[in-house]
Design a protein around this motif. Structure first.
Motif, PDB file in Angstrom:
ATOM      1  N   ARG A 138     -35.591  38.405 -12.021  1.00 15.65           N
ATOM      2  CA  ARG A 138     -34.215  37.907 -11.957  1.00 15.65           C
ATOM      3  C   ARG A 138     -33.896  37.384 -10.554  1.00 15.65           C
ATOM      4  O   ARG A 138     -33.225  36.360 -10.407  1.00 15.65           O
ATOM      5  N   GLY A 139     -34.391  38.080  -9.533  1.00 11.41           N
ATOM      6  CA  GLY A 139     -34.177  37.604  -8.166  1.00 11.41           C
ATOM      7  C   GLY A 139     -34.846  36.267  -7.911  1.00 11.41           C
ATOM      8  O   GLY A 139     -34.269  35.384  -7.266  1.00 11.41           O
ATOM      9  N   ALA A 199     -31.612  28.949  -0.118  1.00  6.12           N
ATOM     10  CA  ALA A 199     -31.791  29.346  -1.516  1.00  6.12           C
ATOM     11  C   ALA A 199     -31.936  30.857  -1.650  1.00  6.12           C
ATOM     12  O   ALA A 199     -31.481  31.443  -2.644  1.00  6.12           O
ATOM     13  N   ASP A 200     -32.567  31.502  -0.670  1.00  2.00           N
ATOM     14  CA  ASP A 200     -32.646  32.969  -0.690  1.00  2.00           C
ATOM     15  C   ASP A 200     -31.249  33.575  -0.704  1.00  2.00           C
ATOM     16  O   ASP A 200     -30.942  34.457  -1.516  1.00  2.00           O
ATOM     17  N   GLU A 201     -30.402  33.086   0.205  1.00  3.22           N
ATOM     18  CA  GLU A 201     -29.056  33.640   0.305  1.00  3.22           C
ATOM     19  C   GLU A 201     -28.225  33.325  -0.933  1.00  3.22           C
ATOM     20  O   GLU A 201     -27.557  34.205  -1.497  1.00  3.22           O
ATOM     21  N   PRO A 223     -29.824  41.309  -3.427  1.00  4.04           N
ATOM     22  CA  PRO A 223     -30.754  40.751  -2.437  1.00  4.04           C
ATOM     23  C   PRO A 223     -32.074  41.502  -2.353  1.00  4.04           C
ATOM     24  O   PRO A 223     -33.123  40.898  -2.099  1.00  4.04           O
ATOM     25  N   LEU A 224     -32.062  42.810  -2.552  1.00  2.35           N
ATOM     26  CA  LEU A 224     -33.292  43.596  -2.402  1.00  2.35           C
ATOM     27  C   LEU A 224     -34.312  43.275  -3.495  1.00  2.35           C
ATOM     28  O   LEU A 224     -35.515  43.390  -3.264  1.00  2.35           O
ATOM     29  N   ALA A 225     -33.839  42.875  -4.669  1.00  6.24           N
ATOM     30  CA  ALA A 225     -34.772  42.504  -5.736  1.00  6.24           C
ATOM     31  C   ALA A 225     -35.591  41.288  -5.324  1.00  6.24           C
ATOM     32  O   ALA A 225     -36.814  41.247  -5.530  1.00  6.24           O
ATOM     33  N   LEU A 226     -34.940  40.290  -4.733  1.00  8.75           N
ATOM     34  CA  LEU A 226     -35.662  39.104  -4.272  1.00  8.75           C
ATOM     35  C   LEU A 226     -36.582  39.454  -3.110  1.00  8.75           C
ATOM     36  O   LEU A 226     -37.704  38.946  -3.025  1.00  8.75           O
ATOM     37  N   LYS A 238     -44.338  40.842  -2.978  1.00  8.31           N
ATOM     38  CA  LYS A 238     -45.407  40.814  -3.979  1.00  8.31           C
ATOM     39  C   LYS A 238     -46.008  39.413  -4.097  1.00  8.31           C
ATOM     40  O   LYS A 238     -47.232  39.254  -4.203  1.00  8.31           O
ATOM     41  N   ILE A 239     -45.152  38.394  -4.093  1.00  8.65           N
ATOM     42  CA  ILE A 239     -45.634  37.016  -4.212  1.00  8.65           C
ATOM     43  C   ILE A 239     -46.470  36.637  -3.000  1.00  8.65           C
ATOM     44  O   ILE A 239     -47.525  35.996  -3.126  1.00  8.65           O
TER      45      ILE A 239
END
Length: 281
Positions: free
Chosen positions: A127-128, A206-208, A217-220, A226-227
């Motif tokens: 979802r993030g 885009a992150d923000e 935010p922590l999910a992203l 991991k990515i």
């Protein structure tokens, strides 16, 4: 965000000016007209066909809701929250975890995820990532990156044309030949630096924006770690087709390059997201 748009407009204007100047150096008034036509054609291709070019390069195929119900549910929910159209969804067969967004506007947009990404992320992390990619679409980053890449390609093209066909025997025309040589040597470097400046600033934005859309935010941040680990373990070859899509991905799919990195360091991106989560808390 507003500052990024202004800076990007200036950079694109500088690239276009460089192309027209190259045309004047190589052919005078007729060269300017040729440069203008070629530039407009390149931008037209980037505007109408960029999404097809990118998805074909990754061998991506449309994915159905029956095949990926969780992915569809996430994209539908976030699109509804943003009050925007739902993009088309594609799946790339590569084992490397990555994702990208493409398309000239929100109505013609597409999001592509890899099999590797779906294999390592849980629903919250996915979802993030989707929030990040939707933010690229809503901010028109996909169109911007495509047009920037087209202009950069044209700069390199004019450098080659100047060296191959530019006259060098006539002493009066040596400056034109030297201009072509300079354009060939420094043009691609300048164009690459413009692409890097655009891509890096857009990733932070885009992150923000994506974290605000999902409220997590922590999910992203966890997904980016991991990515990053997965792309370093399974880098993609920097071939011509895939290279055209690399700067659109959420993380660079290639071996890391200190000087020509298309994405900000993952540590800096996750640190920003963690600070954002702290402010929300």
């Amino acid at each position: 965000m507003r500052h990024n748009r202004v800076r990007t407009a200036v950079l694109l204007g500088a690239l276009s000016g460089m192309l027209l100047l190259a045309g004047e150096w190589l052919g005078g008034g007729s060269g300017v007209r040729i440069a203008l036509v070629v530039t407009l054609v390149a931008l037209g291709v980037a505007y109408f066909l960029a999404d097809r070019i990118v998805l074909t390069a990754l061998r991506a195929r449309p994915v159905s809701e029956v095949e990926q119900p969780v992915l569809y549910a996430i994209v539908r929910e976030l699109s509804y929250d943003a009050r925007r159209p739902m993009p088309r969804l594609y799946l790339a067969p590569t084992s490397q975890p990555n994702a990208l967004a493409t398309g000239r506007n929100p109505r013609d947009a597409a999001i592509c995820v890899t099999r590797g990404l779906l294999a390592i992320l849980d629903e919250r992390e996915l979802r993030g990532v989707i929030g990040h990619e939707l933010s690229h679409i809503y901010n028109r980053d996909t169109l911007l990156c495509s047009t920037t890449a087209a202009l950069a390609t044209m700069i390199t093209y004019f450098g080659y044309v100047g060296l191959l066909f530019g006259p060098s025997d006539d002493p009066d025309e040596v400056p034109g030949f030297l201009a072509a040589l300079i354009l060939l040597v420094f043009g691609p470097v300048a164009a690459t630096m413009v692409q890097l400046a655009v891509a890096r600033s857009r990733e932070y934005a885009a992150d923000e924006a994506g974290a605000r859309l999902t409220g997590d935010p922590l999910a992203l941040a966890t997904a980016l770690r991991k990515i990053d680990e997965g792309t370093q373990r399974l880098p993609l070859p920097r071939t011509g087709r895939i290279a055209s899509a690399g700067h659109l991905m959420i993380a660079s799919p290639f071996h890391r390059s200190r000087w020509f990195a298309t994405h900000p360091p993952t540590a800096q991106r996750t640190a920003r997201l963690e600070r954002m989560a702290g402010r929300q808390g």
